[in-house]
Design a protein around this motif. Sequence first.
Motif, PDB file in Angstrom:
ATOM      1  N   VAL A 185       0.841  -1.198   0.000  1.00 44.54           N
ATOM      2  CA  VAL A 185       0.000   0.000   0.000  1.00 44.54           C
ATOM      3  C   VAL A 185       0.879   1.251   0.000  1.00 44.54           C
ATOM      4  CG1 VAL A 185      -1.652   1.331   1.364  1.00 44.54           C
ATOM      5  CG2 VAL A 185      -1.948  -1.138   1.123  1.00 44.54           C
ATOM      6  N   THR A 186       1.988   1.178   0.710  1.00 41.85           N
ATOM      7  CA  THR A 186       2.918   2.313   0.795  1.00 41.85           C
ATOM      8  C   THR A 186       4.295   1.847   0.328  1.00 41.85           C
ATOM      9  OG1 THR A 186       3.286   1.746   3.118  1.00 41.85           O
ATOM     10  CG2 THR A 186       1.691   3.478   2.685  1.00 41.85           C
ATOM     11  N   PRO A 187       4.490   1.793  -0.990  1.00 41.23           N
ATOM     12  CA  PRO A 187       5.747   1.220  -1.524  1.00 41.23           C
ATOM     13  C   PRO A 187       7.002   1.970  -1.113  1.00 41.23           C
ATOM     14  CG  PRO A 187       4.466   2.275  -3.265  1.00 41.23           C
ATOM     15  CD  PRO A 187       3.595   2.233  -2.057  1.00 41.23           C
ATOM     16  N   ASP A 188       6.871   3.252  -0.779  1.00 40.18           N
ATOM     17  CA  ASP A 188       8.041   4.038  -0.379  1.00 40.18           C
ATOM     18  C   ASP A 188       8.170   4.149   1.140  1.00 40.18           C
ATOM     19  OD1 ASP A 188       8.573   4.494  -3.046  1.00 40.18           O
ATOM     20  OD2 ASP A 188       7.721   6.509  -3.073  1.00 40.18           O
ATOM     21  N   GLY A 189       7.300   3.470   1.891  1.00 40.82           N
ATOM     22  CA  GLY A 189       7.334   3.624   3.337  1.00 40.82           C
ATOM     23  C   GLY A 189       6.576   4.864   3.775  1.00 40.82           C
ATOM     24  N   GLY A 190       7.114   5.589   4.751  1.00 37.97           N
ATOM     25  CA  GLY A 190       6.398   6.710   5.363  1.00 37.97           C
ATOM     26  C   GLY A 190       6.284   7.967   4.520  1.00 37.97           C
ATOM     27  N   PHE A 191       7.071   8.063   3.451  1.00 37.52           N
ATOM     28  CA  PHE A 191       7.056   9.273   2.631  1.00 37.52           C
ATOM     29  C   PHE A 191       7.035   8.887   1.155  1.00 37.52           C
ATOM     30  CE2 PHE A 191       9.474   9.870   6.508  1.00 37.52           C
ATOM     31  CZ  PHE A 191       8.773  10.899   7.108  1.00 37.52           C
ATOM     32  N   ASP A 192       6.041   9.373   0.424  1.00 35.12           N
ATOM     33  CA  ASP A 192       6.001   9.105  -1.009  1.00 35.12           C
ATOM     34  C   ASP A 192       7.087   9.927  -1.689  1.00 35.12           C
ATOM     35  OD1 ASP A 192       4.089   7.147  -1.672  1.00 35.12           O
ATOM     36  OD2 ASP A 192       2.465   8.538  -1.208  1.00 35.12           O
ATOM     37  N   ILE A 193       8.023   9.223  -2.286  1.00 35.65           N
ATOM     38  CA  ILE A 193       9.175   9.902  -2.884  1.00 35.65           C
ATOM     39  C   ILE A 193       8.747  10.653  -4.140  1.00 35.65           C
ATOM     40  CG2 ILE A 193      11.481   9.575  -3.862  1.00 35.65           C
ATOM     41  CD1 ILE A 193      11.178   8.893  -0.856  1.00 35.65           C
ATOM     42  N   PRO A 194       9.041  11.954  -4.187  1.00 39.27           N
ATOM     43  CA  PRO A 194       8.714  12.716  -5.389  1.00 39.27           C
ATOM     44  C   PRO A 194       9.589  12.260  -6.556  1.00 39.27           C
ATOM     45  CG  PRO A 194       9.366  14.159  -3.563  1.00 39.27           C
ATOM     46  CD  PRO A 194       9.735  12.769  -3.183  1.00 39.27           C
ATOM     47  N   LEU A 195       9.040  12.329  -7.753  1.00 42.32           N
ATOM     48  CA  LEU A 195       9.785  11.910  -8.936  1.00 42.32           C
ATOM     49  C   LEU A 195      10.188  13.120  -9.780  1.00 42.32           C
ATOM     50  CD1 LEU A 195       7.656   8.858 -10.149  1.00 42.32           C
ATOM     51  CD2 LEU A 195       9.820   8.795  -8.905  1.00 42.32           C
ATOM     52  N   THR A 196      11.340  13.005 -10.404  1.00 44.41           N
ATOM     53  CA  THR A 196      11.752  14.022 -11.369  1.00 44.41           C
ATOM     54  C   THR A 196      11.040  13.747 -12.687  1.00 44.41           C
ATOM     55  OG1 THR A 196      13.543  12.637 -12.167  1.00 44.41           O
ATOM     56  CG2 THR A 196      14.069  14.191 -10.392  1.00 44.41           C
ATOM     57  N   LYS A 197      11.095  14.732 -13.560  1.00 48.41           N
ATOM     58  CA  LYS A 197      10.525  14.578 -14.898  1.00 48.41           C
ATOM     59  C   LYS A 197      11.154  13.378 -15.595  1.00 48.41           C
ATOM     60  CE  LYS A 197      11.849  16.175 -19.023  1.00 48.41           C
ATOM     61  NZ  LYS A 197      12.706  17.104 -19.734  1.00 48.41           N
ATOM     62  N   ALA A 198      12.464  13.228 -15.443  1.00 50.31           N
ATOM     63  CA  ALA A 198      13.173  12.130 -16.097  1.00 50.31           C
ATOM     64  C   ALA A 198      12.653  10.771 -15.629  1.00 50.31           C
ATOM     65  CB  ALA A 198      14.674  12.244 -15.828  1.00 50.31           C
TER      66      ALA A 198
END
Lengths: 210, 236
Positions: A185-198
């Motif tokens: 449900v939370t693949p990044d753990g406690g914080f959803d990692i922001p993604l770059t455009k790339a």
Amino acid sequence: MRHSDQASPELAAVEVHGHTRASFMVRGALAAGAVMGAGAVGPLLTRAFAATASSDIDILNFALTLEYLETDFYTNKAKTVGLTGAAKQLAAMIAGQEAQHVAALTSAIKAAGGTPVKLPTFVFPVTNQKSFLKLAYVLENTGVGAYNGAGPSLKNPAYLAAAGSIVQIEARHAASIALLTGQKVTPDGGFDIPLTKAKVLAAAGPLIKS
Amino acid sequence: MTESTTTTDGRPVEGVVQELARDDVGRKKFLKMAGKTMGAGAAATSLAAFIAACGGSSSSSSSASATSSAAVVTGTPASDSSGDLAIVNYALTLEYLESQFYAKVVRSGLFHGATLSLLKSFGEEENEHVMALKGVAKSLGTPAAVPVGKFPLTSAAAVTKLAGAVENLGASAYLGQAPKIKSKEILAAALAIHTIEARHAATFNTLLKLSPTPDGAFAKPMSMAQVLAVVKPFIA
């Protein structure tokens, strides 16, 4: 396809600067300067943001492209794959919501005096319900990361509010698919990692045929 | 940071501390990202402007677009960071309550197996939010005091319902504050937490056979006053 020259160049032109793991590290290093006072870090951070700045309309068009992709996936690909049961129900609900995101972003871009990017042609490498849901999970998580990555770059707070309202829905979709397929449900753990455009393009780019 | 991993009666939350110690990569990464006070950010917005941006009305979108980041840069840093501190401390208070809630739920004996594992991981994530936000608050000023939460844990069904309410409230709370955060660093952090609350909320809604998206295609924000009114009965 008549839009063949528009979708990809549009994406390529957009700079959605996010906060990758690497950039966290860079900023962590910068943070060491914070104890010396604002002057030590401020210019560096300002430059870091400014160097990759893009217009709000560019960012909204980037988001629109992703929403087009999701709408097509849940509306058309869902039909050709022939989903059944809970997956079919969930996809139908998500399809309707992604279509509303498309409509909202399109009108926001127009209201801002911009030109909404045209609907690209997509190709989805899925053949059955299992592979459909697997890609759905990737798409929703990518959507979350894309919005979270682009959010801080938006200059108009009204667009940030709108993007926040949409990204929360993407996160809810991601969790729903995760529960249906037994994934995290939370693949990044406690914080959803922001993604770059790339990073976003690496995930979504191959699905844009033209 | 041990106080953030204790329950209301001061006892350490078994397992959570160990899990945090083991899986501290995300927290450290987040602290690096968020533990700073710099950065120009977006100006405060209004629900009316938000609705305009969504195409519901066009009356206020032009005025909202006038508040560019340039306007904020010329503002006083002190007022920017005091506004952010209030928001961070508000979020910290909510995360303390969530963390305490999960700690009690996990120890209640009401849940087992996969559901218990899920509750443990959610609680661990709320703990990470507490630690991160406390770090940010410290960098800005004085962190909020630890509230003493009180939660009725009568049955598994009632707890699941309450958990759903808590997480949906949390998601609305972050959404309400995001456009008001001045620091881009703190905004990035708030967004990273916001979608976790949303994932938790959707999970409980699904368990409760409710829609994972109760607001439809656009999540609704809640103001600080609205959220605190709902939260008040849960603070001793």
